[in-house]
Scaffold this motif. Sequence first.
Motif, PDB file in Angstrom:
ATOM      1  N   ASN A  39       5.289  -1.993  21.553  1.00 35.70           N
ATOM      2  CA  ASN A  39       5.193  -1.229  22.792  1.00 35.70           C
ATOM      3  C   ASN A  39       6.166  -1.766  23.845  1.00 35.70           C
ATOM      4  N   ARG A  40       6.173  -3.079  24.033  1.00 32.82           N
ATOM      5  CA  ARG A  40       7.042  -3.652  25.057  1.00 32.82           C
ATOM      6  C   ARG A  40       8.521  -3.502  24.708  1.00 32.82           C
ATOM      7  N   SER A  41       8.868  -3.666  23.445  1.00 30.15           N
ATOM      8  CA  SER A  41      10.281  -3.527  23.081  1.00 30.15           C
ATOM      9  C   SER A  41      10.752  -2.079  23.209  1.00 30.15           C
ATOM     10  N   LEU A  42       9.904  -1.124  22.808  1.00 31.56           N
ATOM     11  CA  LEU A  42      10.302   0.278  22.945  1.00 31.56           C
ATOM     12  C   LEU A  42      10.349   0.705  24.404  1.00 31.56           C
ATOM     13  N   LEU A  43       9.433   0.202  25.225  1.00 29.29           N
ATOM     14  CA  LEU A  43       9.489   0.519  26.654  1.00 29.29           C
ATOM     15  C   LEU A  43      10.762  -0.023  27.287  1.00 29.29           C
ATOM     16  N   SER A  44      11.178  -1.213  26.887  1.00 29.80           N
ATOM     17  CA  SER A  44      12.397  -1.775  27.462  1.00 29.80           C
ATOM     18  C   SER A  44      13.623  -0.981  27.036  1.00 29.80           C
ATOM     19  N   MET A  45      13.573  -0.356  25.850  1.00 25.42           N
ATOM     20  CA  MET A  45      14.693   0.478  25.406  1.00 25.42           C
ATOM     21  C   MET A  45      14.708   1.830  26.110  1.00 25.42           C
ATOM     22  N   LEU A  46      13.545   2.345  26.466  1.00 23.65           N
ATOM     23  CA  LEU A  46      13.442   3.698  27.013  1.00 23.65           C
ATOM     24  C   LEU A  46      13.293   3.729  28.529  1.00 23.65           C
ATOM     25  N   GLY A  99      -2.409   6.097  18.391  1.00 21.44           N
ATOM     26  CA  GLY A  99      -1.180   5.706  19.079  1.00 21.44           C
ATOM     27  C   GLY A  99       0.031   5.766  18.175  1.00 21.44           C
ATOM     28  N   ALA A 100      -0.143   5.388  16.911  1.00 23.16           N
ATOM     29  CA  ALA A 100       0.967   5.454  15.952  1.00 23.16           C
ATOM     30  C   ALA A 100       1.402   6.897  15.731  1.00 23.16           C
ATOM     31  N   VAL A 101       0.453   7.810  15.663  1.00 23.68           N
ATOM     32  CA  VAL A 101       0.794   9.229  15.486  1.00 23.68           C
ATOM     33  C   VAL A 101       1.547   9.736  16.721  1.00 23.68           C
ATOM     34  N   LEU A 102       1.130   9.302  17.905  1.00 25.65           N
ATOM     35  CA  LEU A 102       1.843   9.714  19.120  1.00 25.65           C
ATOM     36  C   LEU A 102       3.260   9.170  19.150  1.00 25.65           C
ATOM     37  N   PHE A 103       3.453   7.953  18.647  1.00 27.52           N
ATOM     38  CA  PHE A 103       4.796   7.374  18.589  1.00 27.52           C
ATOM     39  C   PHE A 103       5.724   8.184  17.694  1.00 27.52           C
ATOM     40  N   LEU A 104       5.186   8.812  16.666  1.00 28.38           N
ATOM     41  CA  LEU A 104       6.020   9.582  15.746  1.00 28.38           C
ATOM     42  C   LEU A 104       6.654  10.791  16.430  1.00 28.38           C
ATOM     43  N   GLY A 105       6.069  11.264  17.511  1.00 26.26           N
ATOM     44  CA  GLY A 105       6.597  12.426  18.206  1.00 26.26           C
ATOM     45  C   GLY A 105       7.661  12.112  19.249  1.00 26.26           C
ATOM     46  N   VAL A 106       8.017  10.837  19.407  1.00 24.20           N
ATOM     47  CA  VAL A 106       8.989  10.449  20.423  1.00 24.20           C
ATOM     48  C   VAL A 106      10.383  10.382  19.805  1.00 24.20           C
ATOM     49  N   ASP A 107      11.359  11.037  20.446  1.00 18.71           N
ATOM     50  CA  ASP A 107      12.749  10.992  19.993  1.00 18.71           C
ATOM     51  C   ASP A 107      13.431   9.806  20.673  1.00 18.71           C
ATOM     52  N   PHE A 108      13.454   8.659  19.980  1.00 13.64           N
ATOM     53  CA  PHE A 108      13.952   7.427  20.586  1.00 13.64           C
ATOM     54  C   PHE A 108      15.461   7.447  20.805  1.00 13.64           C
ATOM     55  N   GLU A 109      16.220   8.064  19.891  1.00  9.03           N
ATOM     56  CA  GLU A 109      17.679   8.101  20.061  1.00  9.03           C
ATOM     57  C   GLU A 109      18.063   8.870  21.326  1.00  9.03           C
ATOM     58  N   ALA A 110      17.436  10.011  21.551  1.00  9.53           N
ATOM     59  CA  ALA A 110      17.719  10.794  22.756  1.00  9.53           C
ATOM     60  C   ALA A 110      17.290  10.028  24.005  1.00  9.53           C
ATOM     61  N   GLY A 111      16.174   9.332  23.921  1.00 10.31           N
ATOM     62  CA  GLY A 111      15.705   8.541  25.059  1.00 10.31           C
ATOM     63  C   GLY A 111      16.652   7.406  25.401  1.00 10.31           C
ATOM     64  N   VAL A 112      17.159   6.712  24.391  1.00 10.08           N
ATOM     65  CA  VAL A 112      18.095   5.608  24.634  1.00 10.08           C
ATOM     66  C   VAL A 112      19.393   6.139  25.237  1.00 10.08           C
ATOM     67  N   GLN A 113      19.894   7.270  24.745  1.00  2.00           N
ATOM     68  CA  GLN A 113      21.115   7.856  25.307  1.00  2.00           C
ATOM     69  C   GLN A 113      20.912   8.262  26.761  1.00  2.00           C
TER      70      GLN A 113
END
Length: 142
Positions: A39-46, A99-113
Amino acid sequence: MIRRPPRSTLSSSSAASDVYKRQLCAIRSLTVGGWSGLNRSLLSMLCPRSKLSSVMGVSSAGYTCSSSLLGPWVFALVVHSSSSQRAGFLAPLLLLCVGAVLFLGVDFEAGVQEVQQVDDKVLVDHLKQLWGIGETPPPGTY
């Protein structure tokens, strides 16, 4: 010498029950610890760098509230309704699976860009303000 009941008893203080509880607690702590780090690492990326400290503060407060209020409340509710501590231990794990299922719906590449674009714009605006680039001089001064 401390006398302990035999392992075959159903007493909550029996050795078998204690081992079972330790195993469940170890599995749950490993699972929750892993999700917290993820959670913390993904939040720092997004999150844009300018907002990172406030977002991490809110995330930490939310994690503290959920782990100290929501988890025990769900555990107590399930144990009370089912009269089974096993079901009580599995209920918070079910929340982690949701929470894991909710994470699957997040587009991380678009968020990082998007975060990189925001960070670049904030940096450029800050440098322009620092160096006075793009400002029009007051009338009468050259």
